[in-house]
Design a protein around this motif. Structure first.
Motif, PDB file in Angstrom:
ATOM      1  N   ARG A  31       8.104   2.081   8.522  1.00 52.48           N
ATOM      2  CA  ARG A  31       9.360   1.487   7.659  1.00 52.48           C
ATOM      3  C   ARG A  31       9.152  -0.133   7.381  1.00 52.48           C
ATOM      4  NH1 ARG A  31      14.442   3.613  10.980  1.00 52.48           N
ATOM      5  NH2 ARG A  31      14.391   5.812  10.106  1.00 52.48           N
TER       6      ARG A  31
ATOM      7  N   ARG B 224       6.269  -0.446   4.741  1.00 61.20           N
ATOM      8  CA  ARG B 224       6.719  -0.209   3.351  1.00 61.20           C
ATOM      9  C   ARG B 224       7.764  -1.382   2.746  1.00 61.20           C
ATOM     10  NH1 ARG B 224       7.190   5.105   5.625  1.00 61.20           N
ATOM     11  NH2 ARG B 224       9.439   4.640   5.787  1.00 61.20           N
ATOM     12  N   HIS B 225       8.528  -1.890   3.856  1.00 67.75           N
ATOM     13  CA  HIS B 225       9.494  -3.066   3.430  1.00 67.75           C
ATOM     14  C   HIS B 225       8.786  -4.301   3.044  1.00 67.75           C
ATOM     15  CE1 HIS B 225      13.373  -5.412   3.310  1.00 67.75           C
ATOM     16  NE2 HIS B 225      12.253  -6.432   4.381  1.00 67.75           N
TER      17      HIS B 225
ATOM     18  N   LYS C  78       1.451  -2.578  -4.824  1.00 71.76           N
ATOM     19  CA  LYS C  78       1.678  -1.090  -5.122  1.00 71.76           C
ATOM     20  C   LYS C  78       0.568  -0.451  -5.011  1.00 71.76           C
ATOM     21  CE  LYS C  78       5.095  -2.512  -8.669  1.00 71.76           C
ATOM     22  NZ  LYS C  78       5.613  -2.472 -10.126  1.00 71.76           N
TER      23      LYS C  78
ATOM     24  N   TYR D 275       0.409   2.859  -4.268  1.00 73.38           N
ATOM     25  CA  TYR D 275       0.438   4.373  -4.403  1.00 73.38           C
ATOM     26  C   TYR D 275       0.321   4.446  -6.075  1.00 73.38           C
ATOM     27  CZ  TYR D 275       2.038   4.047   0.406  1.00 73.38           C
ATOM     28  OH  TYR D 275       2.174   3.716   1.609  1.00 73.38           O
TER      29      TYR D 275
ATOM     30  N   SER E 189       5.163   0.908  -4.856  1.00 73.02           N
ATOM     31  CA  SER E 189       4.983   0.204  -3.350  1.00 73.02           C
ATOM     32  C   SER E 189       5.623   1.473  -2.384  1.00 73.02           C
ATOM     33  CB  SER E 189       5.866  -0.958  -3.302  1.00 73.02           C
ATOM     34  OG  SER E 189       7.268  -0.681  -3.790  1.00 73.02           O
ATOM     35  N   GLN E 190       6.138   2.442  -2.511  1.00 71.49           N
ATOM     36  CA  GLN E 190       6.554   3.358  -1.846  1.00 71.49           C
ATOM     37  C   GLN E 190       6.162   5.012  -2.259  1.00 71.49           C
ATOM     38  OE1 GLN E 190      10.775   2.859  -0.418  1.00 71.49           O
ATOM     39  NE2 GLN E 190      10.857   0.949  -1.299  1.00 71.49           N
ATOM     40  N   THR E 191       6.003   5.724  -1.218  1.00 74.77           N
ATOM     41  CA  THR E 191       5.435   7.037  -1.390  1.00 74.77           C
ATOM     42  C   THR E 191       6.311   7.851  -2.081  1.00 74.77           C
ATOM     43  OG1 THR E 191       6.042   7.671   0.790  1.00 74.77           O
ATOM     44  CG2 THR E 191       3.941   6.918   0.194  1.00 74.77           C
TER      45      THR E 191
ATOM     46  N   ASN F 162       8.960   6.862  -4.208  1.00 73.20           N
ATOM     47  CA  ASN F 162       8.743   6.754  -5.699  1.00 73.20           C
ATOM     48  C   ASN F 162       7.772   7.490  -6.524  1.00 73.20           C
ATOM     49  OD1 ASN F 162      11.166   5.071  -5.650  1.00 73.20           O
ATOM     50  ND2 ASN F 162       9.986   3.386  -5.307  1.00 73.20           N
TER      51      ASN F 162
END
Length: 282
Positions: free
Chosen positions: A185, A188-189, A197, A199, A209-211, A213
């Motif tokens: 967490r 990712r934050h 970014k 991913y 930046s997050q899986t 999305n």
């Protein structure tokens, strides 16, 4: 007891493993035979080893008799204290099993080990030998650590505690896996602030930046809709959209207009009403 290199050794007649110290040999025998002479009067659990019994009792009492002379932090057993002290000294007492010396070789597959006991355990993969038997259910294991971990299923003991949330686990690997929730967490934050970014969508090339999305983006391309409504059978690409859809069936209307007090099950209906209302204003 046999003589080897001028030293007395104690040989286990169950698994043939040898020990140079009588105390360790006795401890090993109790594990192999399933004997558990030490009984906890608090929870009723029985243990085969006196030192493990002493450590177990500290779970109930909360006693932490081992103190770090550098920072003052306390621990329930000396092993944890020794491990902690390495953070101050920078010492790395665990040698690399890739580049370290490995004089013990398996005559079946050729794999090498730094300790004879590790070779003994490894050989059981080939022989199928499982000398460690659970006295409760009868299941057998190739090494004592697997037996100890298994016994906790019966006793319910969870000696590994998360220092973040306090949740307890029966083995250290489960605790490590649990802690990844927090580290994952945080990672990712931090990516949000850094603007990284990592991913990338291999269909349109867009980066995220997050899986989560990235997953949503890919479903737009593939048309995948894995979330099905168990009332009408309609499918959706996201769980949140499915939950919002289900409000139609339940009759729940959580979106309220603060102008006319009318309620809606869908957020877009409220937005549409407000836009119409604003358009009519002079």
């Amino acid at each position: 007891m046999s003589e080897e290199s001028g030293k007395s050794s104690y040989d286990c007649d169950i698994c043939k493993e040898s020990f140079f110290e009588e105390s360790k040999f006795n401890q090993h025998k109790q594990i192999s035979t399933g004997e558990k002479p030490y009984h906890c009067t608090i929870c009723g659990k029985s243990l085969s080893d006196k030192s493990n019994f002493a450590r177990h009792k500290r779970i109930h009492t909360g006693e932490k008799p081992y103190h770090c002379s550098i920072c003052g932090k306390s621990f329930s057993n000396d092993g944890h204290l020794a491990q902690h002290k390495c953070t101050h000294t920078g010492e790395r007492p665990y040698p690399c099993d890739i580049c370290g010396e490995k004089p013990f070789h398996c005559d079946v597959c050729g794999k090498s080990f730094s300790e004879n006991c590790s070779l003994t355990q490894h050989k059981r993969i080939h022989t199928g030998e499982k000398p460690y038997r659970c006295s409760i259910c009868g299941k057998s294991f190739t090494n004592d650590s697997h037996l100890i971990r298994h016994i906790r299923i019966h006793t319910g003991e969870k000696p590994y505690h998360c220092d973040i949330c306090g949740k307890s686990f029966s083995d250290d690997s489960s605790l490590t896996k649990h802690k990844h929730i927090y580290t994952g967490r945080l990672t990712r934050h931090k990516l949000i602030h850094l603007g990284e970014k990592l991913y990338h969508c291999d269909i349109c090339g867009k980066s995220f930046s997050q899986t989560g999305n990235l997953t949503r983006c890919k479903r737009i391309h593939t048309g995948e809709q894995p979330y099905d409504c168990d009332v009408c059978g309609k499918s959706f690409s996201e769980k949140g959209i499915l939950m919002t859809h289900k409000l139609i069936h339940t009759g729940v209307k959580p979106y309220h207009c603060d102008i006319c007090s009318k309620s809606f099950s869908q957020k877009h209906q409220l937005i549409k009403l407000k836009c119409i209302g604003y358009a009519k204003d002079p």
